[in-house]
Design an enzyme around this catalytic site. Sequence first.
Site, short mmCIF file in Angstrom:
data_model
loop_
_atom_site.label_atom_id
_atom_site.label_comp_id
_atom_site.label_asym_id
_atom_site.label_seq_id
_atom_site.Cartn_x
_atom_site.Cartn_y
_atom_site.Cartn_z
N TYR A 1 0.84 -1.20 0.00
CA TYR A 1 0.00 0.00 0.00
C TYR A 1 0.88 1.25 0.00
CZ TYR A 1 -3.35 3.48 1.67
OH TYR A 1 -4.12 4.61 1.81
N LYS B 1 1.49 4.50 -2.69
CA LYS B 1 1.42 5.91 -2.32
C LYS B 1 2.69 6.65 -2.69
CE LYS B 1 -2.69 5.56 -0.99
NZ LYS B 1 -3.76 6.25 -1.69
N ARG C 1 -1.93 2.58 18.63
CA ARG C 1 -1.35 3.26 17.46
C ARG C 1 -2.14 4.54 17.15
NH1 ARG C 1 -2.55 2.96 11.92
NH2 ARG C 1 -0.77 3.50 10.61
#
Length: 189
Positions: A56, A60, A94
């Site tokens: 992913y 990007k 997180r």
Amino acid sequence: TRNAPSRAPQRPRASRYAPRAPTVLPRPISPRAHVVAASTTTLVGPDLPPRPDGLYGVSKVAGEALGRLYADKFGLEVACLRIGTFETGPEDLRGLSTWLSPADCLRAFLAAMTAPDLGYSVFYAVSRNTRRWWDLASGGRLGFEPVDDAEAVLAADPAAADGRFDGTMTGPQGGRFAAPEYTLDRQRS
């Protein structure tokens, strides 16, 4: 209440899925072509070489490189927003570092769309979390000033004492999405 996330200015929605936007923009949209692209948080820093921690993130990085190409070659004004964890509130440990509130998300996109002399810019779209990992200076230069903090949301939620937020964050910034198992499972599908 004092601990609740800030609210974005209100106006009627164009559709029930569209975010609420202010009636008046803080400054006019640039007359030059603006491209605002959602990027990722799994890179290192806006001024450092990219270091994606999953497929992913690789996609990007490619998107940011394409934005740079169009800015350099054709003079487009491009903003790549590295969006944190976009939720109504932090959902895990997180998220206390990466959370992006809906109101701060709107602020980030408005800053990118209205920044004068944007050129090519990359910044982290993340709320002003006490535990955030990412620097807000690049966004601040464009007018992005987040106000929400995941800690305030956590303090206002008595159900948060369920252990989800205990401990210390270890491993890649991408969390479980950056684990080898996550990548391999998707390749097998």
